[in-house]
Design a protein around this motif. Structure first.
Motif, PDB file in Angstrom:
ATOM      1  N   TYR A  37       0.846  -1.193   0.000  1.00  0.00           N
ATOM      2  CA  TYR A  37       0.000   0.000   0.000  1.00  0.00           C
ATOM      3  C   TYR A  37       0.882   1.244   0.000  1.00  0.00           C
ATOM      4  CZ  TYR A  37       0.954   0.979   4.954  1.00  0.00           C
ATOM      5  OH  TYR A  37       1.568   1.282   6.141  1.00  0.00           O
ATOM      6  N   SER A  38       0.277   2.338  -0.438  1.00  0.00           N
ATOM      7  CA  SER A  38       0.964   3.630  -0.399  1.00  0.00           C
ATOM      8  C   SER A  38      -0.072   4.712  -0.150  1.00  0.00           C
ATOM      9  CB  SER A  38       1.713   3.897  -1.709  1.00  0.00           C
ATOM     10  OG  SER A  38       0.803   4.001  -2.790  1.00  0.00           O
ATOM     11  N   LEU A  39       0.403   5.817   0.398  1.00  0.00           N
ATOM     12  CA  LEU A  39      -0.447   6.980   0.656  1.00  0.00           C
ATOM     13  C   LEU A  39       0.152   8.155  -0.112  1.00  0.00           C
ATOM     14  CD1 LEU A  39      -1.008   6.506   4.495  1.00  0.00           C
ATOM     15  CD2 LEU A  39      -2.629   6.050   2.665  1.00  0.00           C
ATOM     16  N   ASP A  40      -0.287   8.328  -1.326  1.00  0.00           N
ATOM     17  CA  ASP A  40       0.247   9.389  -2.165  1.00  0.00           C
ATOM     18  C   ASP A  40      -0.163  10.752  -1.619  1.00  0.00           C
ATOM     19  OD1 ASP A  40       1.033   7.258  -3.644  1.00  0.00           O
ATOM     20  OD2 ASP A  40      -0.314   7.631  -5.343  1.00  0.00           O
ATOM     21  N   GLY A  41       0.780  11.675  -1.577  1.00  0.00           N
ATOM     22  CA  GLY A  41       0.483  13.033  -1.166  1.00  0.00           C
ATOM     23  C   GLY A  41       0.454  13.269   0.326  1.00  0.00           C
ATOM     24  N   LEU A  42       0.736  12.258   1.134  1.00  0.00           N
ATOM     25  CA  LEU A  42       0.644  12.423   2.588  1.00  0.00           C
ATOM     26  C   LEU A  42       1.680  13.394   3.121  1.00  0.00           C
ATOM     27  CD1 LEU A  42      -0.677  11.569   5.251  1.00  0.00           C
ATOM     28  CD2 LEU A  42       0.957   9.682   5.378  1.00  0.00           C
ATOM     29  N   GLU A  43       2.873  13.370   2.563  1.00  0.00           N
ATOM     30  CA  GLU A  43       3.951  14.200   3.084  1.00  0.00           C
ATOM     31  C   GLU A  43       3.988  15.587   2.459  1.00  0.00           C
ATOM     32  OE1 GLU A  43       5.554  13.240   5.649  1.00  0.00           O
ATOM     33  OE2 GLU A  43       4.665  11.241   5.607  1.00  0.00           O
ATOM     34  N   GLY A  44       3.529  15.735   1.238  1.00  0.00           N
ATOM     35  CA  GLY A  44       3.578  17.042   0.583  1.00  0.00           C
ATOM     36  C   GLY A  44       2.479  17.961   1.065  1.00  0.00           C
ATOM     37  N   ASP A  45       2.538  19.210   0.592  1.00  0.00           N
ATOM     38  CA  ASP A  45       1.564  20.210   1.015  1.00  0.00           C
ATOM     39  C   ASP A  45       0.563  20.569  -0.076  1.00  0.00           C
ATOM     40  OD1 ASP A  45       2.743  20.455   3.546  1.00  0.00           O
ATOM     41  OD2 ASP A  45       4.187  21.938   2.817  1.00  0.00           O
ATOM     42  N   ASP A  46       0.902  20.348  -1.332  1.00  0.00           N
ATOM     43  CA  ASP A  46       0.077  20.855  -2.427  1.00  0.00           C
ATOM     44  C   ASP A  46      -0.813  19.806  -3.076  1.00  0.00           C
ATOM     45  OD1 ASP A  46       1.197  23.390  -2.109  1.00  0.00           O
ATOM     46  OD2 ASP A  46       2.897  22.880  -3.396  1.00  0.00           O
ATOM     47  N   ALA A  47      -0.703  18.545  -2.689  1.00  0.00           N
ATOM     48  CA  ALA A  47      -1.501  17.481  -3.300  1.00  0.00           C
ATOM     49  C   ALA A  47      -2.399  16.835  -2.254  1.00  0.00           C
ATOM     50  CB  ALA A  47      -0.590  16.428  -3.930  1.00  0.00           C
ATOM     51  N   THR A  48      -3.561  16.378  -2.694  1.00  0.00           N
ATOM     52  CA  THR A  48      -4.446  15.666  -1.784  1.00  0.00           C
ATOM     53  C   THR A  48      -3.926  14.256  -1.574  1.00  0.00           C
ATOM     54  OG1 THR A  48      -5.867  14.832  -3.558  1.00  0.00           O
ATOM     55  CG2 THR A  48      -6.415  16.986  -2.638  1.00  0.00           C
ATOM     56  N   VAL A  49      -4.349  13.632  -0.499  1.00  0.00           N
ATOM     57  CA  VAL A  49      -3.912  12.280  -0.210  1.00  0.00           C
ATOM     58  C   VAL A  49      -4.782  11.297  -0.985  1.00  0.00           C
ATOM     59  CG1 VAL A  49      -5.432  11.858   1.771  1.00  0.00           C
ATOM     60  CG2 VAL A  49      -3.183  10.757   1.664  1.00  0.00           C
ATOM     61  N   ALA A  50      -4.186  10.175  -1.376  1.00  0.00           N
ATOM     62  CA  ALA A  50      -4.904   9.114  -2.079  1.00  0.00           C
ATOM     63  C   ALA A  50      -4.364   7.771  -1.599  1.00  0.00           C
ATOM     64  CB  ALA A  50      -4.738   9.247  -3.590  1.00  0.00           C
ATOM     65  N   PHE A  51      -5.255   6.795  -1.441  1.00  0.00           N
ATOM     66  CA  PHE A  51      -4.875   5.452  -1.030  1.00  0.00           C
ATOM     67  C   PHE A  51      -4.652   4.586  -2.263  1.00  0.00           C
ATOM     68  CE2 PHE A  51      -7.262   7.190   2.450  1.00  0.00           C
ATOM     69  CZ  PHE A  51      -6.671   6.689   3.592  1.00  0.00           C
ATOM     70  N   ARG A  52      -3.586   3.805  -2.249  1.00  0.00           N
ATOM     71  CA  ARG A  52      -3.354   2.813  -3.295  1.00  0.00           C
ATOM     72  C   ARG A  52      -2.913   1.527  -2.600  1.00  0.00           C
ATOM     73  NH1 ARG A  52      -4.122   5.723  -7.618  1.00  0.00           N
ATOM     74  NH2 ARG A  52      -3.491   7.933  -7.622  1.00  0.00           N
ATOM     75  N   ALA A  53      -3.600   0.451  -2.951  1.00  0.00           N
ATOM     76  CA  ALA A  53      -3.332  -0.823  -2.274  1.00  0.00           C
ATOM     77  C   ALA A  53      -3.429  -1.966  -3.271  1.00  0.00           C
ATOM     78  CB  ALA A  53      -4.319  -1.033  -1.130  1.00  0.00           C
ATOM     79  N   ARG A  54      -2.763  -3.045  -2.898  1.00  0.00           N
ATOM     80  CA  ARG A  54      -2.741  -4.235  -3.746  1.00  0.00           C
ATOM     81  C   ARG A  54      -2.758  -5.449  -2.826  1.00  0.00           C
ATOM     82  NH1 ARG A  54       0.473  -5.343  -8.689  1.00  0.00           N
ATOM     83  NH2 ARG A  54       1.017  -3.126  -8.604  1.00  0.00           N
ATOM     84  N   GLY A  55      -3.478  -6.492  -3.277  1.00  0.00           N
ATOM     85  CA  GLY A  55      -3.503  -7.713  -2.479  1.00  0.00           C
ATOM     86  C   GLY A  55      -4.421  -8.762  -3.058  1.00  0.00           C
ATOM     87  N   PRO A  56      -4.288 -10.002  -2.597  1.00  0.00           N
ATOM     88  CA  PRO A  56      -5.131 -11.093  -3.101  1.00  0.00           C
ATOM     89  C   PRO A  56      -6.468 -11.172  -2.361  1.00  0.00           C
ATOM     90  CG  PRO A  56      -3.524 -11.968  -1.570  1.00  0.00           C
ATOM     91  CD  PRO A  56      -3.234 -10.491  -1.683  1.00  0.00           C
TER      92      PRO A  56
END
Length: 399
Positions: free
Chosen positions: A254-273
């Protein structure tokens, strides 16, 4: 006569003096936003190296974001007090800093409720508190477009506001004039956008990729909440969110895109069976729609009969798309006609698209505006909710 008499309280009020209310709304912000010498000095330092008014407005916005540890929306303290104690009303501090460097702006009080969903639309008996649910700053730099700023949340950047109440009745305490908040398209209102890739495997299993994004700047608000989650608990938090979309998934990466930056919204990305996404019976496989439940029937609970209006306080917005990738030799076993339902300016659409030898795509689009539903229209709303929930129970059949 009985031993005790219980008489009702009766309050007699007359039409309010709107001019007096306007003066009260204006006076609430006069003293707190005065640029004390200390504020002028801080604002000048923050603007060093900037060349345009917009750059200065952004620099001061960043200063407010970094300077306040605690936001108190109901505080009536001064801007200087907020800066020194790191606690207070961020919109007041921002307005004072803008004033200190001469950037035109407005402080706007707002009802904070969509007009169509206002449970008390009559303003004749209201007092000033009716319009103090929200305070926004409208920045007007000479070299850029006006920017609405909502500083109630630490992670909302310059020029962003959460359009949960577009068109709400508002009052500019700076100009002394009434106005309405900007309208917002459905794509710009708070909601969720879910995208899935489902790679169907042998027998009942599947590999899933899930992306969850937020519309209407809600991703910035979610980012603020996630930053408070300890790292040791982050995977559990993400697992809970992804499982709400596809129950039974085993979270791998999984990843949380944009969590650390200030100008982008956060988005969840996950992978699994998912070991048992498909049910197999009589040589045919089927599965539920891999989308988060709308559960409208819970909102419209009842037999469909009411004597009083029904209030939908908030608009609902959701977009979901799932691409099914099938192994060779497998295909949809039956047709799935498009479902299109409407009520009260809302719309629900469910369709299967892009059918080819490699797979197909399921699309669900839903929006329902906030509104007051008349008692006579409530049965129609219940029917709409039941049909939406019925459509969500359809099963995708594979052969």
């Amino acid at each position: 006569p009985p031993q005790a008499w219980f008489l009702p309280w009766v309050t007699v009020v007359g039409p309010q003096d709107m001019a007096a209310i306007e003066r009260e709304l204006e006076s609430e912000l006069v003293v707190p936003t005065r640029p004390a010498p200390e504020l002028v000095e801080v604002a000048s330092l923050a603007c060093e190296g900037t060349e345009t008014e917009e750059q200065r407005a952004r620099a001061l916005h960043r200063l407010v974001t970094e300077s306040l540890d605690m936001r108190e929306p109901l505080s009536r303290g001064s801007a200087l007090s907020a800066l020194l104690t790191r606690t207070g009303y961020p919109a007041v501090l921002y307005a004072a800093l803008l004033r200190a460097v001469g950037i035109e702006h407005e402080l706007v009080w707002s009802r904070g409720i969509e007009p169509a969903a206002d449970p008390a639309p009559e303003r004749e008996l209201a007092d000033a508190s009716r319009w103090t649910n929200q305070l926004l700053v409208l920045v007007k730099p000479r070299d850029a477009e006006p920017a609405w700023c909502d500083l109630s949340r630490k992670t909302l950047p310059y020029g962003c506001w959460i359009a949960s109440a577009p068109g709400a009745e508002s009052f500019s305490a700076t100009r002394g004039e009434w106005l309405a908040l900007p309208e917002a398209s459905w794509g710009d209102r708070p909601g969720e956008r879910t995208t899935l890739t489902v790679r169907v495997g042998a027998e009942r299993s599947a590999e899933l990729e899930v992306a969850l994004e937020f519309t209407g700047n809600m991703g910035f608000a979610v980012k603020e909440q996630l930053r408070e989650v300890p790292k040791a608990q982050m995977k559990r938090t993400v697992t809970g969110i992804v499982s709400r979309i596809v129950p039974g998934i085993s979270l791998g990466e999984y990843s949380l895109d944009g969590l650390e930056g200030d100008d982008a919204t956060v988005a969840f990305r996950a992978r699994g069976p998912h070991k048992s996404l498909l049910d197999v019976r009589n040589g045919e496989s089927s599965c539920k729609l891999p989308f988060p439940a709308l559960d409208l029937g819970r909102i419209a609970a009842g037999e469909g009969q009411r004597k009083l209006p029904f209030l939908l306080q908030r608009s609902s917005v959701g977009m979901a798309r799932a691409r099914f990738e099938l192994p060779e030799g497998r295909a949809l076993a039956s047709e799935h006609p498009e479902v299109l339902l409407e009520f009260g300016g809302g719309r629900y659409r469910l369709a299967v698209e892009d059918i080819d030898a490699r797979g197909f795509t399921v699309v669900r689009e839903f929006h329902l505006p906030a509104q007051v539903i008349a008692a006579a229209d409530f049965p129609a709303f219940v029917e709409f909710a039941q049909r939406v929930d019925e459509a969500a129970r359809v099963r995708l059949r594979l052969r």
